[in-house]
Design an enzyme around this catalytic site. Structure first.
Site, PDB file in Angstrom:
ATOM      1  N   THR A 294      -4.609  -9.102   0.608  1.00 46.91           N
ATOM      2  CA  THR A 294      -4.008  -8.965  -0.719  1.00 46.91           C
ATOM      3  C   THR A 294      -4.508 -10.092  -1.622  1.00 46.91           C
ATOM      4  O   THR A 294      -4.660 -11.218  -1.188  1.00 46.91           O
ATOM      5  CB  THR A 294      -2.465  -8.935  -0.658  1.00 46.91           C
ATOM      6  OG1 THR A 294      -1.949  -8.775  -1.991  1.00 46.91           O
ATOM      7  CG2 THR A 294      -1.884 -10.189  -0.021  1.00 46.91           C
TER       8      THR A 294
ATOM      9  N   ASN B  27      -7.943 -12.767   5.097  1.00 48.16           N
ATOM     10  CA  ASN B  27      -8.552 -12.069   3.960  1.00 48.16           C
ATOM     11  C   ASN B  27     -10.058 -12.143   4.100  1.00 48.16           C
ATOM     12  O   ASN B  27     -10.593 -13.067   4.692  1.00 48.16           O
ATOM     13  CB  ASN B  27      -8.092 -12.746   2.651  1.00 48.16           C
ATOM     14  CG  ASN B  27      -8.340 -11.889   1.432  1.00 48.16           C
ATOM     15  OD1 ASN B  27      -9.481 -11.466   1.210  1.00 48.16           O
ATOM     16  ND2 ASN B  27      -7.295 -11.616   0.663  1.00 48.16           N
ATOM     17  N   LEU B  28     -10.738 -11.148   3.482  1.00 46.38           N
ATOM     18  CA  LEU B  28     -12.201 -11.117   3.543  1.00 46.38           C
ATOM     19  C   LEU B  28     -12.778 -12.395   2.965  1.00 46.38           C
ATOM     20  O   LEU B  28     -13.660 -13.038   3.516  1.00 46.38           O
ATOM     21  CB  LEU B  28     -12.704  -9.906   2.753  1.00 46.38           C
ATOM     22  CG  LEU B  28     -14.192  -9.599   2.829  1.00 46.38           C
ATOM     23  CD1 LEU B  28     -14.588  -9.295   4.269  1.00 46.38           C
ATOM     24  CD2 LEU B  28     -14.521  -8.410   1.925  1.00 46.38           C
TER      25      LEU B  28
ATOM     26  N   ASN C 273       0.830  -1.204   0.000  1.00 45.85           N
ATOM     27  CA  ASN C 273       0.000   0.000   0.000  1.00 45.85           C
ATOM     28  C   ASN C 273       0.863   1.252   0.000  1.00 45.85           C
ATOM     29  O   ASN C 273       1.965   1.259   0.562  1.00 45.85           O
ATOM     30  CB  ASN C 273      -0.931   0.018   1.229  1.00 45.85           C
ATOM     31  CG  ASN C 273      -1.844  -1.200   1.266  1.00 45.85           C
ATOM     32  OD1 ASN C 273      -2.114  -1.812   0.222  1.00 45.85           O
ATOM     33  ND2 ASN C 273      -2.281  -1.585   2.455  1.00 45.85           N
ATOM     34  N   VAL C 274       0.334   2.293  -0.614  1.00 44.76           N
ATOM     35  CA  VAL C 274       1.055   3.568  -0.673  1.00 44.76           C
ATOM     36  C   VAL C 274       0.451   4.582   0.294  1.00 44.76           C
ATOM     37  O   VAL C 274       0.929   5.714   0.386  1.00 44.76           O
ATOM     38  CB  VAL C 274       1.069   4.123  -2.133  1.00 44.76           C
ATOM     39  CG1 VAL C 274       1.893   3.214  -3.032  1.00 44.76           C
ATOM     40  CG2 VAL C 274      -0.335   4.301  -2.692  1.00 44.76           C
TER      41      VAL C 274
ATOM     42  N   HIS D  28       6.085  -0.678  -2.664  1.00 40.58           N
ATOM     43  CA  HIS D  28       5.586   0.000  -3.865  1.00 40.58           C
ATOM     44  C   HIS D  28       5.551   1.505  -3.694  1.00 40.58           C
ATOM     45  O   HIS D  28       4.842   2.208  -4.425  1.00 40.58           O
ATOM     46  CB  HIS D  28       4.197  -0.528  -4.240  1.00 40.58           C
ATOM     47  CG  HIS D  28       4.251  -1.947  -4.715  1.00 40.58           C
ATOM     48  ND1 HIS D  28       3.149  -2.764  -4.719  1.00 40.58           N
ATOM     49  CD2 HIS D  28       5.279  -2.712  -5.175  1.00 40.58           C
ATOM     50  CE1 HIS D  28       3.490  -3.964  -5.189  1.00 40.58           C
ATOM     51  NE2 HIS D  28       4.778  -3.955  -5.453  1.00 40.58           N
TER      52      HIS D  28
END
Ligand code: BV8
Length: 228
Positions: free
Chosen positions: A172, A197-198, A88-89, A105
């Protein structure tokens, strides 16, 4: 116990930061090729600058959620034995208190100078082409790794992945490399691999343990279980 945590857009979803894949291919109204590749930047630099300026501004409207805070708590207990690698940014991990953190990233709150390579922290817009604090040239772009560009700190990350006892992928989709290959790499070196994760993703075959649910519920629960 050495732990590496890899986070993706899903950990920030409940903070109100849109994910990539849940936007059915269009990402905030844009095609990835147009806004997240060097070619897209060369084609229409102002569109790309505006796209990242908007996302940088949007950071003021979001807060870390319980998942970010749980990872910061875990770092308080484990110290150097925990490394968080984020794709994530956004700056939500830092704002929750994580310090052993790698933005593989890049970051919205940093600019990259095309002339001298400096990476100054950056709060404002870049579309007006402000001058680089280091060299004065007006060639600043977002310090974000686009498709086809080399992610940051790969050696440090891979060293931690092959040496860890537990590898956890949080939120992710496992769609982008080299990040998507880290779970299998960790497993090949004997780590216990976990996916939070979801919804279980296709890559689940690579994980020893899968816990499905929203990150704000599943991550604190997993951390409490470790610290108990
Ligand atoms: C490189 C910054 C080499 C931009 C990003 C074929 C095979 C292998 C590789 C390639 C290939 N073709 C091309 C490549 C290389 C390419 C790649 O992997 N392409 C893919 C599409 C096949 N990779 C690259 O280009 C990388 N560089 O390889 O360099 C090189 C070598 C030498 C010299 C030069 C170069 C660079 C890739 C980096 C691109 N930049 N981000 C920006 O953010 O603006 S990628 C971007 O998408 C993210 O950073 C992230 O990495 C990626 C995927 O996003 P996710 O984080 O996983 O999010 P997503 O939306 O996909 O999924 C959300 C998940 O959350 C879902 O699973 C969902 O279920 C879950 N979720 C949702 N809500 C919740 C939740 N979970 C929990 N709770 C919730 N509430």
């Amino acid at each position: 116990m050495r732990i590496v945590v890899l986070t993706g857009a899903g950990i920030s979803a409940e903070s109100g930061v849109p994910t990539f894949r849940d936007a059915d291919g269009l990402w905030e109204g844009h095609r990835v090729d147009d806004v997240a590749t060097p070619e897209g930047f060369a084609r229409d630099p102002d569109r790309v600058q505006r796209f990242y300026d908007e996302r940088r501004r949007a950071l003021h409207a979001v807060e870390p959620n319980a998942a970010h805070r749980a990872l910061a708590r875990l770092e308080g207990a484990l110290g150097e034995d925990l490394l968080v690698v984020t794709q994530n940014v956004d700056d939500l991990h830092e704002r929750a208190g994580s310090m052993n953190l790698v933005h593989m990233h890049g970051e919205l709150r940093r600019a990259l100078c095309g002339a001298c390579g400096a990476r100054p922290t950056w709060e404002g817009d870049l579309v007006q082409r402000p001058s680089c604090p280091a060299c004065g040239h007006r060639e600043l772009r977002p310090d974000v790794v686009w498709f086809g560009e080399l992610p940051y700190e790969l050696d440090r990350i891979e060293g931690a992945v092959v040496a860890c006892d537990v590898f956890v992928a949080i939120g992710t989709s496992g769609a982008v490399y080299p990040a998507a290959g880290y779970a299998a790499l960790a497993g090949a070196f004997g780590a216990h691999t976990v996916e939070l994760n979801l919804a279980p993703t296709l890559a689940d075959v690579a994980f020893d343990e899968v816990r499905a649910g929203p990150a704000s519920v599943v991550v604190p629960r997993w951390v409490e279980g470790l610290l108990a």
